[in-house]
Every structure is written in structure tokens, then in C-alpha cells.
Motif scaffolding. Structure first.
Motif, mmCIF file in Angstrom:
data_model
loop_
_atom_site.group_PDB
_atom_site.id
_atom_site.type_symbol
_atom_site.label_atom_id
_atom_site.label_comp_id
_atom_site.label_asym_id
_atom_site.label_seq_id
_atom_site.Cartn_x
_atom_site.Cartn_y
_atom_site.Cartn_z
ATOM 1 N N ALA A 100 37.431 34.571 42.759
ATOM 2 C CA ALA A 100 36.959 35.256 41.543
ATOM 3 C C ALA A 100 35.836 36.234 41.882
ATOM 4 C CB ALA A 100 36.488 34.237 40.513
ATOM 5 N N ARG A 105 36.961 43.770 36.723
ATOM 6 C CA ARG A 105 37.326 42.531 36.009
ATOM 7 C C ARG A 105 37.765 42.799 34.574
ATOM 8 N NH1 ARG A 105 32.508 38.454 38.151
ATOM 9 N NH2 ARG A 105 33.052 38.696 40.348
ATOM 10 N N THR A 106 37.280 43.853 33.991
ATOM 11 C CA THR A 106 37.607 44.155 32.586
ATOM 12 C C THR A 106 38.283 45.510 32.438
ATOM 13 O OG1 THR A 106 35.378 45.019 32.316
ATOM 14 C CG2 THR A 106 35.755 42.729 31.622
ATOM 15 N N ARG A 127 43.238 42.529 37.200
ATOM 16 C CA ARG A 127 42.497 41.907 36.100
ATOM 17 C C ARG A 127 43.158 40.590 35.688
ATOM 18 N NH1 ARG A 127 42.828 45.177 31.316
ATOM 19 N NH2 ARG A 127 44.301 43.662 30.555
ATOM 20 N N GLN A 128 44.490 40.593 35.589
ATOM 21 C CA GLN A 128 45.214 39.375 35.213
ATOM 22 C C GLN A 128 45.052 38.289 36.282
ATOM 23 O OE1 GLN A 128 49.165 40.852 34.548
ATOM 24 N NE2 GLN A 128 48.726 41.468 32.429
ATOM 25 N N TYR A 162 42.498 37.998 38.319
ATOM 26 C CA TYR A 162 41.115 37.528 38.170
ATOM 27 C C TYR A 162 41.019 36.540 36.997
ATOM 28 C CZ TYR A 162 36.281 37.238 36.805
ATOM 29 O OH TYR A 162 35.063 36.746 36.434
ATOM 30 N N ASP A 163 41.595 36.906 35.852
ATOM 31 C CA ASP A 163 41.542 36.029 34.666
ATOM 32 C C ASP A 163 42.185 34.674 34.961
ATOM 33 O OD1 ASP A 163 40.242 38.010 33.236
ATOM 34 O OD2 ASP A 163 42.028 38.644 32.112
ATOM 35 N N ALA A 215 39.892 32.681 37.278
ATOM 36 C CA ALA A 215 38.712 32.241 36.520
ATOM 37 C C ALA A 215 39.068 31.083 35.573
ATOM 38 C CB ALA A 215 38.113 33.408 35.743
ATOM 39 N N MET A 216 40.227 31.173 34.916
ATOM 40 C CA MET A 216 40.650 30.082 34.015
ATOM 41 C C MET A 216 40.945 28.802 34.795
ATOM 42 S SD MET A 216 42.942 31.664 30.892
ATOM 43 C CE MET A 216 44.276 32.172 31.938
ATOM 44 N N LYS A 223 37.653 27.269 35.763
ATOM 45 C CA LYS A 223 37.026 26.662 34.574
ATOM 46 C C LYS A 223 37.701 25.327 34.237
ATOM 47 C CE LYS A 223 35.879 27.707 29.785
ATOM 48 N NZ LYS A 223 35.984 28.672 28.689
#
Length: 177
Positions: A79, A87-88, A96-97, A99-100, A103-104, A107
Motif C-alpha cells: 500500500a 491513490r485517488t 488505484r483499484q 491500492y484500494d 488497503a481493504m 484493514k
């Protein structure tokens, strides 16, 4: 004479009986102490067994969770490798996807860790604690207190307040005199 002998025999018998009663009372007292000690030992054993069982339940996942810490580190590194501005940004939607998703996943992994009593520690700015932190180096920093954690190289983890892995840290050194 016969009455005196009978009286003396009776006195001897009463004396023997009193002596026997005293012996039996002492034996009863001794047995009572043994029973109380045995009950206390049984209670202590029960209490220790309960603590052992509780700890076994609490820390059973420890080895398994510790083996997942490298995975958690790698997710964080993945990440962090994506530059903040991408990232955005819509410039590269696949990145970006990705990375998301990473990150998910990170988490969710940490949420599961916490569900089982394992917490990540990031002790930046805290006082150095050798029970939770592994000092990797010393660093001068006039803005911080000596002995304070000035840099965190890698996160630490605790499982129910028991250190599973200490955080790798840089500690602020004392200024030269």
C-alpha cells in the motif's frame, strides 16, 4: 483393702480413659488440619487449572497470528509503495483499484487480529519500553526527549497485553555534553 484396690483400679481406669480421650482429640485435631490443608490444595489446583485453561484459550491463536505478521507487513509495504497522488487519481484506475484492494485487505486483516485480541503498536513519540520496543538505533533530535521513540521502522504487536513482536524503533539519544 478390697475397696481401696477397687477405688485405685477405678482411678487408673479413669486416668487411662482421660489419656485415651486426649490422644483421640489430638488425632482428630491432626486429621482436621490435614483435611483443611487438602481442601486448600484442591482449591489452589482448581484455581491454577482455570488460569491455565483461560491462558490456553487466550493465547492459542498466538503462534498462528505471529506467522501472519509478515503478511501484514507486506500488505502495508504494498500500500505504501503507491504514491499518495496516485491513490485517488483517475489517471491510472487499475493502480488505484489495486491500492484500494490492498488497503481493504490490510484493514480486514487487522480487524480480525483485534477480534482475537491482537493489536498493532506504533509507538512514535512514546517513551522507549524494552518490553514492547526493539531499539534498532539511536538518533539525535533536539526537538524530542532523550529515550523517546523518534522513528518506527516496523510495527509491533501485542496479544492480550503479551508482546508477540516488539516494534523496531529508533530512540532519541542524549545530546552530547
Amino acid at each position: 483393702g478390697a475397696d481401696a484396690e477397687a477405688a485405685e483400679a477405678e482411678v487408673d481406669e479413669v486416668g487411662d480413659l482421660k489419656k485415651r480421650v486426649a490422644e483421640l482429640e489430638e488425632e482428630v485435631s491432626s486429621k482436621h488440619d490435614q483435611v483443611l490443608r487438602a481442601l486448600a490444595e484442591a482449591e489452589n489446583a482448581r484455581r491454577r487449572a482455570k488460569i491455565d485453561v483461560d491462558n490456553a484459550h487466550k493465547f492459542a491463536v498466538g503462534k498462528f497470528a505471529k506467522s501472519l505478521l509478515d503478511t501484514a507487513d507486506n500488505l502495508a509495504r504494498a500500500a505504501d509503495s503507491v504514491p499518495e497522488e496516485l491513490r485517488t487519481s483517475d489517471e491510472n484506475p487499475a493502480l488505484r483499484q489495486l491500492y484500494d484492494g490492498v488497503a481493504m485487505t490490510d484493514k480486514q486483516l487487522h480487524k480480525t487480529f483485534e477480534q482475537y485480541g491482537m493489536k498493532k503498536i506504533w509507538p512514535l513519540g512514546e517513551k522507549f519500553d524494552p518490553n514492547l520496543h526493539d531499539a534498532l538505533f539511536e538518533m539525535p533530535n533536539p526537538d524530542k526527549e532523550p529515550g523517546e521513540v523518534g522513528h518506527v521502522a516496523n510495527a509491533g504487536y501485542v496479544l492480550h497485553d503479551r508482546c508477540v513482536r516488539p516494534a523496531g524503533v529508533g530512540v532519541v539519544s542524549k545530546p552530547p555534553e
